[in-house]
Structure formats: C-alpha cells, structure tokens
Design a protein around this motif. Structure first.
Motif, PDB file in Angstrom:
ATOM      1  N   TYR A  58       7.326 -15.680  22.566  1.00 20.04           N
ATOM      2  CA  TYR A  58       8.673 -15.571  23.124  1.00 20.04           C
ATOM      3  C   TYR A  58       9.328 -16.937  23.080  1.00 20.04           C
ATOM      4  CZ  TYR A  58       7.408 -10.975  24.813  1.00 20.04           C
ATOM      5  OH  TYR A  58       7.025  -9.676  24.887  1.00 20.04           O
ATOM      6  N   TYR A  59      10.618 -16.931  23.174  1.00 18.65           N
ATOM      7  CA  TYR A  59      11.408 -18.157  23.107  1.00 18.65           C
ATOM      8  C   TYR A  59      12.089 -18.358  24.458  1.00 18.65           C
ATOM      9  CZ  TYR A  59      15.154 -21.300  21.603  1.00 18.65           C
ATOM     10  OH  TYR A  59      16.016 -22.347  21.471  1.00 18.65           O
ATOM     11  N   CYS A  60      11.833 -19.505  25.089  1.00 20.04           N
ATOM     12  CA  CYS A  60      12.480 -19.815  26.366  1.00 20.04           C
ATOM     13  C   CYS A  60      13.895 -20.290  26.081  1.00 20.04           C
ATOM     14  CB  CYS A  60      11.701 -20.885  27.122  1.00 20.04           C
ATOM     15  SG  CYS A  60      12.522 -21.400  28.649  1.00 20.04           S
ATOM     16  N   GLU A  61      14.864 -19.598  26.633  1.00 17.47           N
ATOM     17  CA  GLU A  61      16.265 -19.926  26.403  1.00 17.47           C
ATOM     18  C   GLU A  61      16.739 -21.126  27.203  1.00 17.47           C
ATOM     19  OE1 GLU A  61      18.878 -16.415  26.274  1.00 17.47           O
ATOM     20  OE2 GLU A  61      17.034 -15.225  26.234  1.00 17.47           O
ATOM     21  N   SER A  62      15.900 -21.635  28.102  1.00 23.28           N
ATOM     22  CA  SER A  62      16.271 -22.814  28.885  1.00 23.28           C
ATOM     23  C   SER A  62      15.780 -24.108  28.248  1.00 23.28           C
ATOM     24  CB  SER A  62      15.728 -22.709  30.307  1.00 23.28           C
ATOM     25  OG  SER A  62      16.379 -21.688  31.007  1.00 23.28           O
ATOM     26  N   CYS A  63      14.517 -24.135  27.836  1.00 21.07           N
ATOM     27  CA  CYS A  63      13.947 -25.373  27.296  1.00 21.07           C
ATOM     28  C   CYS A  63      13.761 -25.347  25.778  1.00 21.07           C
ATOM     29  CB  CYS A  63      12.620 -25.691  27.966  1.00 21.07           C
ATOM     30  SG  CYS A  63      11.282 -24.528  27.592  1.00 21.07           S
TER      31      CYS A  63
ATOM     32  N   TRP B  22       3.768 -23.457  24.588  1.00 19.36           N
ATOM     33  CA  TRP B  22       4.181 -24.744  25.121  1.00 19.36           C
ATOM     34  C   TRP B  22       3.771 -24.878  26.591  1.00 19.36           C
ATOM     35  CZ3 TRP B  22       7.637 -26.186  28.994  1.00 19.36           C
ATOM     36  CH2 TRP B  22       7.944 -27.553  29.044  1.00 19.36           C
ATOM     37  N   ASN B  23       3.738 -23.788  27.309  1.00 20.22           N
ATOM     38  CA  ASN B  23       3.477 -23.812  28.742  1.00 20.22           C
ATOM     39  C   ASN B  23       1.991 -23.906  29.077  1.00 20.22           C
ATOM     40  OD1 ASN B  23       5.214 -23.831  31.004  1.00 20.22           O
ATOM     41  ND2 ASN B  23       4.411 -21.856  31.629  1.00 20.22           N
ATOM     42  N   CYS B  24       1.160 -23.084  28.451  1.00 20.06           N
ATOM     43  CA  CYS B  24      -0.262 -23.029  28.810  1.00 20.06           C
ATOM     44  C   CYS B  24      -1.201 -23.451  27.680  1.00 20.06           C
ATOM     45  CB  CYS B  24      -0.645 -21.639  29.299  1.00 20.06           C
ATOM     46  SG  CYS B  24      -0.691 -20.384  28.000  1.00 20.06           S
ATOM     47  N   SER B  25      -0.661 -23.704  26.502  1.00 17.56           N
ATOM     48  CA  SER B  25      -1.407 -24.157  25.320  1.00 17.56           C
ATOM     49  C   SER B  25      -2.298 -23.099  24.680  1.00 17.56           C
ATOM     50  CB  SER B  25      -2.256 -25.395  25.642  1.00 17.56           C
ATOM     51  OG  SER B  25      -1.432 -26.438  26.092  1.00 17.56           O
ATOM     52  N   SER B  26      -2.268 -21.860  25.139  1.00 17.43           N
ATOM     53  CA  SER B  26      -3.078 -20.821  24.500  1.00 17.43           C
ATOM     54  C   SER B  26      -2.446 -20.442  23.152  1.00 17.43           C
ATOM     55  CB  SER B  26      -3.212 -19.595  25.399  1.00 17.43           C
ATOM     56  OG  SER B  26      -1.972 -18.936  25.533  1.00 17.43           O
ATOM     57  N   GLN B  27      -3.272 -19.919  22.259  1.00 19.70           N
ATOM     58  CA  GLN B  27      -2.790 -19.492  20.947  1.00 19.70           C
ATOM     59  C   GLN B  27      -2.204 -18.089  21.072  1.00 19.70           C
ATOM     60  OE1 GLN B  27      -2.693 -21.212  18.019  1.00 19.70           O
ATOM     61  NE2 GLN B  27      -3.346 -22.982  19.208  1.00 19.70           N
ATOM     62  N   THR B  28      -1.065 -17.887  20.474  1.00 19.93           N
ATOM     63  CA  THR B  28      -0.441 -16.573  20.493  1.00 19.93           C
ATOM     64  C   THR B  28       0.069 -16.254  19.092  1.00 19.93           C
ATOM     65  OG1 THR B  28       1.178 -15.179  21.629  1.00 19.93           O
ATOM     66  CG2 THR B  28       1.835 -17.441  21.223  1.00 19.93           C
ATOM     67  N   SER B  29      -0.006 -15.001  18.734  1.00 21.45           N
ATOM     68  CA  SER B  29       0.464 -14.608  17.401  1.00 21.45           C
ATOM     69  C   SER B  29       1.981 -14.711  17.343  1.00 21.45           C
ATOM     70  CB  SER B  29       0.023 -13.178  17.085  1.00 21.45           C
ATOM     71  OG  SER B  29       0.740 -12.255  17.883  1.00 21.45           O
ATOM     72  N   ASP B  30       2.488 -14.748  16.144  1.00 22.79           N
ATOM     73  CA  ASP B  30       3.929 -14.843  15.953  1.00 22.79           C
ATOM     74  C   ASP B  30       4.644 -13.642  16.574  1.00 22.79           C
ATOM     75  OD1 ASP B  30       6.048 -16.428  14.910  1.00 22.79           O
ATOM     76  OD2 ASP B  30       6.314 -14.938  13.317  1.00 22.79           O
TER      77      ASP B  30
ATOM     78  N   TRP C 229      -1.294 -20.683  11.155  1.00 23.16           N
ATOM     79  CA  TRP C 229      -2.122 -19.612  10.617  1.00 23.16           C
ATOM     80  C   TRP C 229      -2.849 -18.837  11.709  1.00 23.16           C
ATOM     81  CZ3 TRP C 229      -2.116 -17.322   6.100  1.00 23.16           C
ATOM     82  CH2 TRP C 229      -3.153 -16.454   5.789  1.00 23.16           C
ATOM     83  N   ASN C 230      -3.397 -19.532  12.699  1.00 23.87           N
ATOM     84  CA  ASN C 230      -4.126 -18.892  13.795  1.00 23.87           C
ATOM     85  C   ASN C 230      -3.215 -18.572  14.980  1.00 23.87           C
ATOM     86  OD1 ASN C 230      -6.651 -18.920  12.532  1.00 23.87           O
ATOM     87  ND2 ASN C 230      -6.950 -21.061  13.112  1.00 23.87           N
TER      88      ASN C 230
ATOM     89  N   VAL D 235       6.710 -19.751  23.845  1.00 27.23           N
ATOM     90  CA  VAL D 235       5.721 -19.499  24.900  1.00 27.23           C
ATOM     91  C   VAL D 235       5.094 -18.127  24.697  1.00 27.23           C
ATOM     92  CG1 VAL D 235       6.751 -21.011  26.644  1.00 27.23           C
ATOM     93  CG2 VAL D 235       7.553 -18.679  26.444  1.00 27.23           C
ATOM     94  N   CYS D 236       3.952 -17.916  25.320  1.00 19.88           N
ATOM     95  CA  CYS D 236       3.263 -16.629  25.232  1.00 19.88           C
ATOM     96  C   CYS D 236       3.843 -15.651  26.263  1.00 19.88           C
ATOM     97  CB  CYS D 236       1.759 -16.814  25.451  1.00 19.88           C
ATOM     98  SG  CYS D 236       1.291 -17.311  27.123  1.00 19.88           S
ATOM     99  N   TYR D 237       3.440 -14.406  26.150  1.00 16.02           N
ATOM    100  CA  TYR D 237       3.920 -13.352  27.046  1.00 16.02           C
ATOM    101  C   TYR D 237       3.612 -13.664  28.513  1.00 16.02           C
ATOM    102  CZ  TYR D 237       4.173  -8.873  29.417  1.00 16.02           C
ATOM    103  OH  TYR D 237       4.460  -7.887  30.303  1.00 16.02           O
ATOM    104  N   ASP D 238       2.392 -14.173  28.791  1.00 15.91           N
ATOM    105  CA  ASP D 238       1.987 -14.437  30.174  1.00 15.91           C
ATOM    106  C   ASP D 238       2.806 -15.532  30.839  1.00 15.91           C
ATOM    107  OD1 ASP D 238       0.030 -12.477  30.104  1.00 15.91           O
ATOM    108  OD2 ASP D 238      -1.530 -13.874  29.437  1.00 15.91           O
ATOM    109  N   CYS D 239       3.421 -16.386  30.054  1.00 13.35           N
ATOM    110  CA  CYS D 239       4.207 -17.504  30.598  1.00 13.35           C
ATOM    111  C   CYS D 239       5.707 -17.224  30.553  1.00 13.35           C
ATOM    112  CB  CYS D 239       3.894 -18.780  29.825  1.00 13.35           C
ATOM    113  SG  CYS D 239       2.209 -19.377  30.063  1.00 13.35           S
ATOM    114  N   THR D 240       6.069 -15.957  30.446  1.00 17.68           N
ATOM    115  CA  THR D 240       7.469 -15.583  30.284  1.00 17.68           C
ATOM    116  C   THR D 240       7.869 -14.521  31.294  1.00 17.68           C
ATOM    117  OG1 THR D 240       7.200 -15.907  27.923  1.00 17.68           O
ATOM    118  CG2 THR D 240       9.155 -14.753  28.606  1.00 17.68           C
ATOM    119  N   SER D 241       9.103 -14.597  31.756  1.00 10.98           N
ATOM    120  CA  SER D 241       9.689 -13.501  32.519  1.00 10.98           C
ATOM    121  C   SER D 241      11.201 -13.570  32.354  1.00 10.98           C
ATOM    122  CB  SER D 241       9.289 -13.549  33.996  1.00 10.98           C
ATOM    123  OG  SER D 241       9.822 -14.675  34.618  1.00 10.98           O
ATOM    124  N   PHE D 242      11.863 -12.559  32.861  1.00  9.66           N
ATOM    125  CA  PHE D 242      13.309 -12.487  32.751  1.00  9.66           C
ATOM    126  C   PHE D 242      13.938 -12.908  34.070  1.00  9.66           C
ATOM    127  CE2 PHE D 242      11.660  -9.419  29.708  1.00  9.66           C
ATOM    128  CZ  PHE D 242      12.320  -9.832  28.558  1.00  9.66           C
ATOM    129  N   CYS D 243      14.993 -13.677  33.973  1.00 12.73           N
ATOM    130  CA  CYS D 243      15.717 -14.137  35.157  1.00 12.73           C
ATOM    131  C   CYS D 243      16.435 -12.952  35.802  1.00 12.73           C
ATOM    132  CB  CYS D 243      16.720 -15.214  34.764  1.00 12.73           C
ATOM    133  SG  CYS D 243      17.837 -15.693  36.104  1.00 12.73           S
TER     134      CYS D 243
END
Length: 131
Positions: free
Chosen positions: A26-31, A14-22, A8-9, A35-43
């Motif tokens: 983002y979805y990590c294609e490796s693990c 998974w990476n930093c434990s912060s709450q992020t809206s749906d 709900w909130n 994850v949230c935007y700040d913990c994501t990048s493109f290979c």
C-alpha cells in the motif's frame, strides 16, 4: 513486466521492514512510502490510506485518523476527530464530546467558571450586613 532485482522478493515495508509482495503493498498518502497491509489503515476523517506512523487514534472514539484530521480540544490535550468535537454553548470553543454536558451543551471549563461564580454569589449573600 519488468521488476528490479532489488524488488524480486517483494518490497520492504517502510514502517515495519517486513517483505511484502507488490500486490499486497500500500502507499501512504501522507509520507509517500510503501507499506504492508498490517501497517496501513484508512483515516476516519478523510478516508485516505495512511501508515501507522502518520496516524493517531481519536482520544474519544479510538478510531484511526491521519494527523491532519485530528484537532486538540480547547479544554484539554485530547486529540479528536471532527465527529467527536462539540461546540460549547457558552464560549463557542470546540471541545471533546466527553468534556461537554449533554443536557446543557456546556464545556467543563465553562461549568467550572459558572460554579465558581455561583459559590462567590452564594457566599456574598450569606455574609451578615454590618449596622
């Protein structure tokens, strides 16, 4: 649409434990974790979305790459993306572009071996011959 009370909130990154809206998750294609935007990048190599735990940076260009797209240089422990690997003109090994002479396309290991051989040849040619 149905949303579980646990989400709900927002969902926990998974990476930093912060709450992020749906919408911002983002979805990590490796693990396979959310994850949230700040913990994501493109290979850089395969353009997959990866979390910071599943990627490293190329030691030459410092661009993010998933661990599948990095290769260790044959001359050192440098992790390199495909764009930063060059083939040595002598041994044919893939080495970091920072470890290859641009003019000769020869890696540092082959350069060192050639210099050692040259110094042995020079020292043998300067030894006086015995009568």
């Amino acid at each position: 649409p149905f949303m579980s009370l646990a989400d709900w909130n927002g969902v926990s990154c998974w990476n930093c434990s912060s709450q992020t809206s749906d919408d911002d998750r983002y979805y990590c294609e490796s693990c396979d974790h959310d994850v949230c935007y700040d913990c994501t990048s493109f290979c850089k190599g395969c353009d997959r979305t990866c979390c910071t735990s599943c990627q490293s940076r190329c030691d030459v260009c410092d661009e993010p790459c998933c661990n599948r797209c990095l290769t260790t240089s044959a001359c050192s422990e440098l992790s390199c993306c495909d764009e930063c690997l060059k083939e040595c003109a002598i041994c044919g090994n893939k080495v970091a572009s920072s470890e290859i002479d641009e003019a000769t396309q020869v890696c540092t290991a082959c350069q060192a071996a050639a210099e050692e051989i040259e110094s042995v040849v020079v020292s043998e040619s300067t030894v006086p011959s015995t009568p």
